[in-house]
Design a protein around this motif. Structure first.
Motif, PDB file in Angstrom:
ATOM      1  N   TRP A   1      43.630  38.408  31.071  1.00 48.28           N
ATOM      2  CA  TRP A   1      43.157  38.531  32.445  1.00 48.28           C
ATOM      3  C   TRP A   1      42.122  37.438  32.690  1.00 48.28           C
ATOM      4  N   PHE A   2      42.275  36.763  33.812  1.00 48.67           N
ATOM      5  CA  PHE A   2      41.347  35.736  34.249  1.00 48.67           C
ATOM      6  C   PHE A   2      40.935  36.053  35.687  1.00 48.67           C
ATOM      7  N   ARG A   3      39.865  35.408  36.136  1.00 50.97           N
ATOM      8  CA  ARG A   3      39.466  35.577  37.526  1.00 50.97           C
ATOM      9  C   ARG A   3      38.969  34.244  38.075  1.00 50.97           C
ATOM     10  N   GLN A   4      39.030  34.150  39.378  1.00 46.55           N
ATOM     11  CA  GLN A   4      38.633  32.903  40.024  1.00 46.55           C
ATOM     12  C   GLN A   4      38.054  33.189  41.396  1.00 46.55           C
ATOM     13  N   VAL A   5      36.967  32.501  41.694  1.00 42.81           N
ATOM     14  CA  VAL A   5      36.382  32.535  43.024  1.00 42.81           C
ATOM     15  C   VAL A   5      36.506  31.139  43.601  1.00 42.81           C
ATOM     16  N   PRO A   6      36.520  31.022  44.927  1.00 42.19           N
ATOM     17  CA  PRO A   6      36.681  29.700  45.545  1.00 42.19           C
ATOM     18  C   PRO A   6      35.613  28.730  45.073  1.00 42.19           C
ATOM     19  N   GLY A   7      36.060  27.525  44.739  1.00 38.32           N
ATOM     20  CA  GLY A   7      35.139  26.483  44.341  1.00 38.32           C
ATOM     21  C   GLY A   7      34.752  26.503  42.881  1.00 38.32           C
ATOM     22  N   LYS A   8      35.255  27.483  42.159  1.00 33.76           N
ATOM     23  CA  LYS A   8      34.939  27.578  40.734  1.00 33.76           C
ATOM     24  C   LYS A   8      36.215  27.574  39.903  1.00 33.76           C
ATOM     25  N   GLU A   9      36.052  27.249  38.635  1.00 35.97           N
ATOM     26  CA  GLU A   9      37.196  27.245  37.735  1.00 35.97           C
ATOM     27  C   GLU A   9      37.590  28.683  37.388  1.00 35.97           C
ATOM     28  N   ARG A  10      38.857  28.812  37.044  1.00 37.83           N
ATOM     29  CA  ARG A  10      39.345  30.111  36.596  1.00 37.83           C
ATOM     30  C   ARG A  10      38.661  30.445  35.260  1.00 37.83           C
ATOM     31  N   GLU A  11      38.193  31.680  35.150  1.00 36.93           N
ATOM     32  CA  GLU A  11      37.469  32.041  33.937  1.00 36.93           C
ATOM     33  C   GLU A  11      38.104  33.229  33.236  1.00 36.93           C
ATOM     34  N   PHE A  12      37.991  33.190  31.942  1.00 38.74           N
ATOM     35  CA  PHE A  12      38.535  34.232  31.075  1.00 38.74           C
ATOM     36  C   PHE A  12      37.757  35.534  31.251  1.00 38.74           C
ATOM     37  N   VAL A  13      38.494  36.639  31.266  1.00 32.42           N
ATOM     38  CA  VAL A  13      37.874  37.952  31.356  1.00 32.42           C
ATOM     39  C   VAL A  13      38.157  38.768  30.090  1.00 32.42           C
ATOM     40  N   ALA A  14      39.430  38.892  29.746  1.00 33.62           N
ATOM     41  CA  ALA A  14      39.808  39.708  28.593  1.00 33.62           C
ATOM     42  C   ALA A  14      41.221  39.347  28.174  1.00 33.62           C
ATOM     43  N   ALA A  15      41.552  39.677  26.931  1.00 34.08           N
ATOM     44  CA  ALA A  15      42.899  39.426  26.430  1.00 34.08           C
ATOM     45  C   ALA A  15      43.253  40.480  25.390  1.00 34.08           C
ATOM     46  N   ILE A  16      44.551  40.636  25.188  1.00 37.03           N
ATOM     47  CA  ILE A  16      45.027  41.601  24.198  1.00 37.03           C
ATOM     48  C   ILE A  16      46.270  41.037  23.516  1.00 37.03           C
ATOM     49  N   ARG A  17      46.310  41.194  22.227  1.00 33.67           N
ATOM     50  CA  ARG A  17      47.501  40.795  21.477  1.00 33.67           C
ATOM     51  C   ARG A  17      48.567  41.870  21.664  1.00 33.67           C
ATOM     52  N   TRP A  18      49.737  41.433  22.109  1.00 35.10           N
ATOM     53  CA  TRP A  18      50.767  42.394  22.473  1.00 35.10           C
ATOM     54  C   TRP A  18      51.199  43.236  21.287  1.00 35.10           C
TER      55      TRP A  18
ATOM     56  N   CYS B   1      46.729  37.863  35.793  1.00 34.61           N
ATOM     57  CA  CYS B   1      47.128  38.078  34.411  1.00 34.61           C
ATOM     58  C   CYS B   1      48.040  36.931  33.989  1.00 34.61           C
ATOM     59  N   ALA B   2      48.107  36.722  32.704  1.00 33.43           N
ATOM     60  CA  ALA B   2      48.846  35.581  32.182  1.00 33.43           C
ATOM     61  C   ALA B   2      49.345  35.889  30.783  1.00 33.43           C
ATOM     62  N   ARG B   3      50.415  35.205  30.417  1.00 37.60           N
ATOM     63  CA  ARG B   3      50.980  35.349  29.073  1.00 37.60           C
ATOM     64  C   ARG B   3      50.817  34.050  28.319  1.00 37.60           C
ATOM     65  N   GLY B   4      50.312  34.167  27.106  1.00 37.20           N
ATOM     66  CA  GLY B   4      50.164  32.998  26.268  1.00 37.20           C
ATOM     67  C   GLY B   4      50.774  33.217  24.886  1.00 37.20           C
ATOM     68  N   ASN B   5      50.901  32.151  24.139  1.00 34.51           N
ATOM     69  CA  ASN B   5      51.469  32.226  22.797  1.00 34.51           C
ATOM     70  C   ASN B   5      50.416  32.491  21.725  1.00 34.51           C
ATOM     71  N   SER B   6      49.160  32.317  22.100  1.00 37.79           N
ATOM     72  CA  SER B   6      48.088  32.600  21.162  1.00 37.79           C
ATOM     73  C   SER B   6      46.825  32.898  21.948  1.00 37.79           C
ATOM     74  N   TYR B   7      45.849  33.501  21.283  1.00 39.44           N
ATOM     75  CA  TYR B   7      44.620  33.847  21.970  1.00 39.44           C
ATOM     76  C   TYR B   7      43.827  32.591  22.300  1.00 39.44           C
ATOM     77  N   SER B   8      43.335  32.542  23.520  1.00 38.30           N
ATOM     78  CA  SER B   8      42.477  31.453  23.965  1.00 38.30           C
ATOM     79  C   SER B   8      41.729  31.912  25.202  1.00 38.30           C
ATOM     80  N   VAL B   9      40.571  31.319  25.427  1.00 37.24           N
ATOM     81  CA  VAL B   9      39.832  31.575  26.671  1.00 37.24           C
ATOM     82  C   VAL B   9      40.118  30.481  27.685  1.00 37.24           C
ATOM     83  N   ILE B  10      40.954  29.533  27.320  1.00 34.18           N
ATOM     84  CA  ILE B  10      41.264  28.389  28.181  1.00 34.18           C
ATOM     85  C   ILE B  10      42.513  28.700  28.995  1.00 34.18           C
TER      86      ILE B  10
END
Length: 122
Positions: A36-53, A96-105
Motif C-alpha cells: 500500500w502506498f499513498r500520494q498527495v498532490p505535489g508530493k511523491e508516492r510514499e510507502f505505507v505497508a506491505a505484506i508477503r503473499w 495498492c500494488a504488486r511487486g516481486n520483492s519487498y521494497s519501499v520504492i
C-alpha cells in the motif's frame, strides 16, 4: 494480466478508522509482495505497508506503525489496510500494488490499482 481494484476510502473524522480493500484478478503467487502506498498532490508516492503473499510477513512505514494493519485473504485474493487513529496528515490517494520483492520504492512494484481517496477532517 493482474488487475487491482481498491475500495473503502472516504471521509472520516480525525481519530476514526477506515478499512481499505484491494481486490486482485489474475494470479498472485507466494513470491509476490503486495504493498500500500499513498500520494498527495505535489508530493511523491510514499510507502505505507506491505505484506508477503506467501507467509504473510508484514512491513510498515514509521508513520503507519501501531496504527495501521495490513492483511490478506488468499482465498479472496484481497489485501486489506485497516487504518486506525487517523490523522489529517493521513489524507491521500491510497494505492495498492504488486511487486516481486519487498521494497519501499514505488518503482519496484509493477502493477498498480487506480487508488481510493481517504479524507480526514480535523
Amino acid at each position: 494480466q493482474v488487475q487491482l481494484v481498491e475500495s473503502g476510502g472516504g471521509l472520516v473524522q480525525a481519530g476514526g478508522s477506515l478499512r481499505l480493500s484491494c481486490a486482485a484478478s489474475g494470479n498472485i503467487f507466494s513470491s509476490h509482495v503486495m504493498g500500500w502506498f499513498r500520494q498527495v498532490p505535489g508530493k511523491e508516492r510514499e510507502f505505507v505497508a506491505a505484506i508477503r503473499w506467501g507467509h504473510g510477513t508484514t512491513y510498515y512505514a514509521d508513520s503507519a506503525k501501531g496504527r495501521f494493519i495490513i492483511s490478506r485473504d488468499k482465498a479472496e485474493k484481497t489485501v486489506y489496510l485497516q487504518m486506525n487513529s487517523l490523522k489529517p496528515e493521513d489524507a491521500a490517494l491510497y494505492f495498492c500494488a504488486r511487486g516481486n520483492s519487498y521494497s519501499v520504492i514505488p518503482a519496484s512494484y509493477s502493477i498498480w490499482g487506480q487508488g481510493t481517496r481517504v479524507t480526514v477532517s480535523a
